[in-house]
Design an enzyme around this catalytic site. Structure first.
Site, mmCIF file in Angstrom:
data_model
loop_
_atom_site.group_PDB
_atom_site.id
_atom_site.type_symbol
_atom_site.label_atom_id
_atom_site.label_comp_id
_atom_site.label_asym_id
_atom_site.label_seq_id
_atom_site.Cartn_x
_atom_site.Cartn_y
_atom_site.Cartn_z
ATOM 1 N N GLY A 267 0.837 -1.195 0.000
ATOM 2 C CA GLY A 267 0.000 0.000 0.000
ATOM 3 C C GLY A 267 0.871 1.243 0.000
ATOM 4 N N GLY B 275 -0.810 4.432 0.032
ATOM 5 C CA GLY B 275 -1.684 5.543 0.405
ATOM 6 C C GLY B 275 -1.048 6.321 1.547
ATOM 7 N N LEU B 276 -1.858 7.067 2.268
ATOM 8 C CA LEU B 276 -1.277 7.870 3.346
ATOM 9 C C LEU B 276 -0.559 6.983 4.346
ATOM 10 C CD1 LEU B 276 -3.939 10.604 4.019
ATOM 11 C CD2 LEU B 276 -1.787 10.769 2.786
ATOM 12 N N HIS C 252 -22.208 7.788 3.877
ATOM 13 C CA HIS C 252 -22.133 9.248 3.811
ATOM 14 C C HIS C 252 -23.422 9.784 3.199
ATOM 15 C CE1 HIS C 252 -20.636 13.219 2.949
ATOM 16 N NE2 HIS C 252 -19.525 12.953 3.589
ATOM 17 N N ARG D 81 -23.885 12.205 10.267
ATOM 18 C CA ARG D 81 -23.947 11.472 9.001
ATOM 19 C C ARG D 81 -24.917 10.296 9.016
ATOM 20 N NH1 ARG D 81 -17.548 10.978 7.212
ATOM 21 N NH2 ARG D 81 -17.352 13.183 6.749
ATOM 22 N N GLU E 142 -6.760 2.630 6.991
ATOM 23 C CA GLU E 142 -8.142 2.137 6.995
ATOM 24 C C GLU E 142 -8.202 0.605 7.062
ATOM 25 O OE1 GLU E 142 -10.559 4.078 3.977
ATOM 26 O OE2 GLU E 142 -12.252 2.744 4.375
HETATM 27 C C1 LIG Z 1 -14.374 10.341 -1.633
HETATM 28 C C2 LIG Z 1 -13.719 10.235 -0.280
HETATM 29 C C3 LIG Z 1 -13.461 11.391 0.461
HETATM 30 C C4 LIG Z 1 -12.839 11.303 1.701
HETATM 31 N N1 LIG Z 1 -12.599 12.458 2.394
HETATM 32 C C5 LIG Z 1 -11.961 12.387 3.589
HETATM 33 C C6 LIG Z 1 -11.648 13.572 4.314
HETATM 34 O O1 LIG Z 1 -11.958 14.680 3.893
HETATM 35 N N2 LIG Z 1 -10.990 13.454 5.496
HETATM 36 C C7 LIG Z 1 -10.624 12.236 6.000
HETATM 37 O O2 LIG Z 1 -10.014 12.202 7.051
HETATM 38 N N3 LIG Z 1 -10.909 11.104 5.328
HETATM 39 C C8 LIG Z 1 -11.566 11.141 4.150
HETATM 40 N N4 LIG Z 1 -11.847 9.975 3.479
HETATM 41 C C9 LIG Z 1 -11.327 8.699 3.988
HETATM 42 C C10 LIG Z 1 -9.841 8.567 3.678
HETATM 43 O O3 LIG Z 1 -9.561 9.132 2.421
HETATM 44 C C11 LIG Z 1 -9.334 7.126 3.649
HETATM 45 O O4 LIG Z 1 -9.815 6.458 4.751
HETATM 46 C C12 LIG Z 1 -7.812 7.070 3.703
HETATM 47 O O5 LIG Z 1 -7.267 7.891 2.721
HETATM 48 C C13 LIG Z 1 -7.292 5.659 3.560
HETATM 49 O O6 LIG Z 1 -5.870 5.686 3.479
HETATM 50 P P1 LIG Z 1 -5.026 4.349 3.494
HETATM 51 O O7 LIG Z 1 -3.599 4.759 3.402
HETATM 52 O O8 LIG Z 1 -5.411 3.520 4.647
HETATM 53 O O9 LIG Z 1 -5.473 3.552 2.200
HETATM 54 P P2 LIG Z 1 -5.535 3.927 0.638
HETATM 55 O O10 LIG Z 1 -5.240 5.335 0.366
HETATM 56 O O11 LIG Z 1 -6.826 3.348 0.159
HETATM 57 O O12 LIG Z 1 -4.348 3.127 -0.003
HETATM 58 C C14 LIG Z 1 -4.378 1.745 -0.187
HETATM 59 C C15 LIG Z 1 -3.119 1.326 -0.879
HETATM 60 O O13 LIG Z 1 -3.044 -0.078 -0.875
HETATM 61 C C16 LIG Z 1 -2.808 -0.572 -2.160
HETATM 62 N N5 LIG Z 1 -3.481 -1.860 -2.270
HETATM 63 C C17 LIG Z 1 -4.758 -2.170 -1.928
HETATM 64 N N6 LIG Z 1 -5.000 -3.468 -2.130
HETATM 65 C C18 LIG Z 1 -3.860 -4.000 -2.606
HETATM 66 C C19 LIG Z 1 -3.478 -5.297 -2.997
HETATM 67 N N7 LIG Z 1 -4.317 -6.343 -2.917
HETATM 68 N N8 LIG Z 1 -2.217 -5.472 -3.462
HETATM 69 C C20 LIG Z 1 -1.346 -4.425 -3.538
HETATM 70 N N9 LIG Z 1 -1.656 -3.194 -3.148
HETATM 71 C C21 LIG Z 1 -2.889 -2.982 -2.693
HETATM 72 C C22 LIG Z 1 -3.321 0.461 -3.100
HETATM 73 O O14 LIG Z 1 -2.638 0.366 -4.310
HETATM 74 C C23 LIG Z 1 -3.000 1.738 -2.343
HETATM 75 O O15 LIG Z 1 -1.676 2.122 -2.615
HETATM 76 C C24 LIG Z 1 -12.472 10.048 2.227
HETATM 77 C C25 LIG Z 1 -12.743 8.899 1.496
HETATM 78 C C26 LIG Z 1 -13.395 8.987 0.262
HETATM 79 C C27 LIG Z 1 -13.753 7.731 -0.442
#
Ligand SMILES: Cc1cc2nc3c(=O)[nH]c(=O)nc-3n(C[C@H](O)[C@H](O)[C@H](O)COP(=O)(O)OP(=O)(O)OC[C@H]3O[C@@H](n4cnc5c(N)ncnc54)[C@H](O)[C@@H]3O)c2cc1C
Ligand code: FES
Lengths: 643, 266
Positions: free
Chosen positions: A41, A43-44, A267, A332, A431
């Site tokens: 992953g 993401g953040l 939401h 919400r 997440e």
């Molecule tokens: C439209 C929207 C708006 C939002 N707005 C807000 C906001 O304003 N404020 C807030 O706090 N939160 C907000 N959220 C929630 C927040 O954006 C997410 O909860 C958060 O960004 C998740 O981050 P993460 O790093 O956990 O995962 P993600 O950013 O989902 O990253 C997941 C990573 O894992 C990788 N991955 C996934 N599965 C696999 C796999 N099987 N094999 C290899 N790689 C994989 C992907 O490639 C990606 O790099 C929002 C969510 C949405 C949908």
């Protein structure tokens, strides 16, 4: 059933994280290069963790399924990120953010974790600003804030409507800096298909290269999953199309307990479904409810009429009617449930999809009269444009239509205070873990949690694990590793060879509709039991009647979907089981059997003040429900009320 | 007006990076004008799959115009006919029934086709690796408000930072230059106090890497700005050129030499 131990430190809450860090083993800088870390992953959570661990000198490999780490789903977050900076001098503090988060989660989160999150929120903003994240500023050059999601203080930092994008690009740039320095090797377009467990510890992963189809093992000393949420189990959600449960579900099948799978957030302000071809739902910022008024026609006969011609006395401003003091700004979950109720009563508006109109009006007519077109355009212009681009309707002329959509999943892999799952050496962040949000997440708190985990918690706790654990040397030739690769190959071959008639999407849509109807905004035992009978039938049909074309040794997007849908099927069943066994309402989990006289979620603290963590026993065996008891030393549980 | 369309699509089909590609003609009928362009492709793909044919591969993820994954060239325009709109946000109401469209991948030497409409854009990541960051360590920065930033600068930096890295600018440019992409990042960081310490090295290294990746030179056509779904301005390219010249003049390194990755003192 076992009772799970979170291994959270005791003592004064504000000293726990410091104490834990002091107890931790450290790894000598000269030795770090010898330890290999896999982060799945970007993401953040994953991007921040990989960048930080690389910078510390570990040998890091980072994986994502997109073509670039910059495209992780975090990029789509709009609204903002919370931090207890108290820059506005409006009475905010670490304690207040902690308190709000525990209460917002309806007393189903772990106090020690939430306090740490609130403490670290302050460091996150410092970190991101130092990286050059262009947060909104005031004329004096200082950072601007806004209040978000009904919070009484202005603690949300933002970068226009693209906060997630800017935070992610900050982490991505830090990550690319490490790639250039040679400490991180990036594997884009790689899907994690399994974890490798050797001697009871996570020692690697199996991936499929999405371009060549090559299935390979990667071994390491420790594995981090930061693979995001599983909201796409509903098929239609605000998540990116590729978001999946595969990584955490495969880990679950290897022994990681899955906590609170039924806690999913809906939401209230999304653009409604327009047709049966719909592929995803788009979120409209919640801030719209500050000035827009929500209504539906009083009688079903007006539902197809031009809204401008429906007179005042034939409109039902139902949120203002039911919640006179909060009106359109109720939380919400409440706004979402009431909208569904109106549509279920046949009073929804917009096009009929499958015979029902699923939409309610969010009307700016009065705001335009009161504030003037100019002011409304300044506040919401970009959102109106986005709405018009998608629907073809201008909210200045026609009221917006909105409907709730799945947005975030609070459930995920169970982790202890160190973010380690029940498989030693498998850590989970962002997440993907069951997180600090309990039964309901407050707006602008997910970005905060992802970055707290990635920049601060995981780098510390992984170091301790590596320093304190004696690991044997392992190569990809080890029998367990080869076995895991063979299992993945066999599964891919099976998906390719069924030769049936139904596409992965058609199964996914049917599963999503089942979960939405029975384990969505409101739930009851009869419906959940029905879904629990139906999902295994659908799963059986999937394995007999799935159509996939092409081969496994090329870029094959149908195969990618099929593999993800297979895991969603199993997860969907667990969600229903969890929702059925949690015989109370709390936060987003609304059991129709447990409501207060005002119609709100009614908790049963004596019976359910715990985390439910499920153990996999096989595809057709009942999973085992374990518990982690929750104690509230500081924030005393109370009943929510908004009437 | 009917809200259904019939269209003819000529879609680029190419099995793998080494295979020859060709256009294949598809008729699509009864397309709702409320669909997005990608949903229209989904519908076509479901039909192909039902017929046992391989669906058309295309990149996409967020479908909200922010991740930068999607992008195809429609009748010669990257992301299609609507201004400031990514392919995923382009809706079928922008087309007329009976239209015949060509649908192709981004075309650029630096973006090899992987399959059908999917290209390899990793060169853009490598440009960022060359210096598109601020070299700070996690964990010990100073208080965020101890670095004031003029609102005007912060807003300009944000305008540049809004780039989604989709590559439409490269596809639109007759020279397949990545100048707009590279300039957006150089500008974002050059406009902020945090970007100052590495400002010179960054400009030189990123420009050198862009050239090294096989992107063409900018000859001021401006097609990049008009096809950019985020409206990133070509003013950023002028700023990049100034940054580069100033840095080259001040640098002891010979101009244009392959810059070393400066680790920023990690
Ligand atoms: C439209 C929207 C708006 C939002 N707005 C807000 C906001 O304003 N404020 C807030 O706090 N939160 C907000 N959220 C929630 C927040 O954006 C997410 O909860 C958060 O960004 C998740 O981050 P993460 O790093 O956990 O995962 P993600 O950013 O989902 O990253 C997941 C990573 O894992 C990788 N991955 C996934 N599965 C696999 C796999 N099987 N094999 C290899 N790689 C994989 C992907 O490639 C990606 O790099 C929002 C969510 C949405 C949908
Ligand atoms: S799919 Fe993300 S920008 Fe189009």
């Amino acid at each position: 059933m076992t009772v799970l131990d979170a291994r959270a430190p005791s003592g004064p809450i504000d000293a726990r994280w410091d104490r834990r860090r002091f107890e931790m083993k450290l790894v000598n800088p000269a030795n770090r290069r010898k330890f290999s870390i896999i982060v799945v992953g970007s993401g953040l959570a994953g991007g921040a963790a990989a960048a930080t661990l690389g910078e510390l000198g570990y040998d890091v490999r980072c994986f994502c399924y997109q073509d670039s780490p910059r495209r992780a789903h975090s990029i789509a977050a709009q609204g903002g990120i919370n931090a207890a900076k108290n820059y506005q001098n409006d009475g905010d503090s670490v304690y207040r953010l902690f308190h709000d988060t525990v209460k917002g989660g309806d007393f189903r989160a772990r106090e020690s974790n939430v306090y740490r999150l609130a403490q670290l929120s302050v460091n996150i903003i410092d970190q991101c600003v130092a990286q050059g994240v262009p947060f909104a500023r005031e004329y004096g050059g200082l950072l601007a804030n806004r209040s978000f999601g009904g919070a009484q203080v202005s603690r949300t930092f933002y970068a226009r409507g693209q906060t997630g994008q800017q935070l992610l690009l900050g982490a991505y740039q830090a990550l690319e800096r490490q790639v250039a320095a040679g400490t991180v090797k990036m594997y884009p377009r790689h899907e994690m298909m399994d974890v490798v467990v050797v001697g009871g510890r996570a020692r690697g992963i199996v991936t499929r290269d999405l371009v060549t189809g090559a299935i390979e093992a990667h071994v390491a000393d420790v594995v981090v999953l930061a693979t995001g949420g599983y909201g796409n189990v509903f098929f239609l959600s605000t998540n990116a199309k590729g978001c999946n449960t595969t990584a955490i579900w495969r880990a679950h099948r290897r022994g990681a307990l899955f906590a609170n799978p039924c806690f999913t957030q809906i939401h209230p302000t999304c653009i409604p479904v327009a047709g049966d071809y719909q592929s995803k739902l788009t979120l409209m910022s919640e801030s719209l409810r500050n000035d827009g008024r929500v209504w539906v026609p009083r009688g079903a006969e007006d539902c197809g009429a031009d809204p401008a011609k429906i007179p005042e006395d034939r409109r039902d401003y139902y949120l203002e009617r039911i919640y006179p003091s909060f009106g359109n700004l109720v939380p919400r979950d409440i706004a979402s449930r009431r909208a569904k109720e109106m549509c279920d009563q046949g009073r929804g508006v917009g096009p009929e999809v499958a015979g029902v109109r699923r939409g309610v009006y969010l009307d700016f007519r009065d705001a335009i009269q009161r504030l003037g077109r100019q002011t409304v355009a300044e506040r919401y212009g970009n959102l109106f444009e986005m709405y018009e681009r998608i629907t073809g309707e201008d909210p200045f002329d026609v009221p917006m239509r909105i409907y709730p959509a799945t947005h975030y999943t609070m459930g995920g892999l169970w982790v202890n205070y160190d973010l380690e799952s029940t498989i030693p050496g498998l850590f989970v962040g962002g997440e993907a873990n069951f997180s600090d949000h309990g039964a309901n997440r407050l707006g602008a708190s997910a970005l905060m949690q992802g970055l707290a985990d990635g920049y601060f918690v995981l780098p510390a706790t992984l170091g301790h694990y590596l320093g304190a654990t004696k690991l044997e040397k392992l190569t990809a030739e080890h029998a367990e590793v080869r076995g895991a690769v063979e299992e993945v190959r066999a599964r891919v071959d099976k998906l390719l060879s069924i030769g049936g008639k139904r596409s992965p999407d058609s199964f996914h849509r049917e599963l999503g509709a089942l979960i939405w109807d029975n384990c969505g905004m409101s739930r009851n035992a009869a419906n959940l039991e029905r879904a629990l009978r139906r999902i295994p039938e659908l799963r059986a049909e999937f394995w007999e009647n799935l159509a996939v074309v092409g081969s496994g040794s090329e870029l094959n997007q149908v195969l990618e979907k099929a593999s993800r849908v297979a895991d969603f099927m199993e997860l969907g069943e667990l969600m229903c089981r969890d929702a059925l066994s949690r015989d109370e309402s709390c936060g987003c989990h609304y059991r129709e059997e447990h409501v207060t006289p005002e119609g709100e979620a009614k908790r049963d603290d004596a019976g359910f003040q715990h985390v439910a963590a499920w153990e996999w026993r096989g595809p057709d065996a009942e999973p085992v429900r374990h518990q982690e008891a929750l104690e509230f030393e500081l924030v005393k549980p109370v009943q929510r009320s908004y009437v | 007006m009917s809200d259904k369309l019939n269209l003819v699509l000529n879609v680029w089909r190419q099995k793998g990076p080494k295979d020859a590609g060709r256009f294949v003609r598809y008729e699509v009928k009864d397309i709702s004008t409320h669909m997005s362009f990608l949903e229209m492709l989904d519908v076509l793909n479901e039909r192909l799959l039902a017929q046992g044919e391989e669906p058309i591969a295309f990149d996409h993820d967020c479908r909200e115009g922010i991740c930068g994954a999607c992008g195809v060239v429609i009748d010669g325009s990257p992301h299609g006919p609507s201004k400031r709109t990514t392919t995923c946000q382009l809706h079928m109401r922008s087309f007329r029934s009976g239209q015949e469209l060509t649908v192709e991948p981004w075309r650029a030497a630096a973006f090899p086709v992987l399959r059908d409409l999917v290209v390899d854009r990793s060169a853009l990541d490598r440009i960022i690796q060359a210096g598109g960051y601020v070299g700070v360590r996690s964990g010990s920065p100073r208080d965020a408000n101890s670095i004031p930033v003029r609102k005007e600068d912060a807003d300009l930096a944000m305008d540049a930072a809004a780039c989604i890295g989709c590559g439409a600018c490269v596809a639109a440019c007759p020279n397949a230059s990545a100048s707009l992409f590279t300039a957006a990042k150089i500008s974002h960081l050059a406009l902020l106090p945090q970007g100052q310490p590495e400002r010179r090295e960054r400009a030189i290294a990123m420009v050198a890497r862009m050239d090294g990746e096989g992107f063409g030179h900018c000859t001021n056509h401006g097609e990049c700005e008009s096809s950019c779904p985020k409206g990133i301005s070509v003013d950023n390219i002028a700023r990049m050129n100034r940054e580069f010249l100033a840095a080259a003049a001040a640098s002891r390194r010979p101009l244009g030499a392959e810059a070393k990755d400066d680790d920023g003192g990690a």
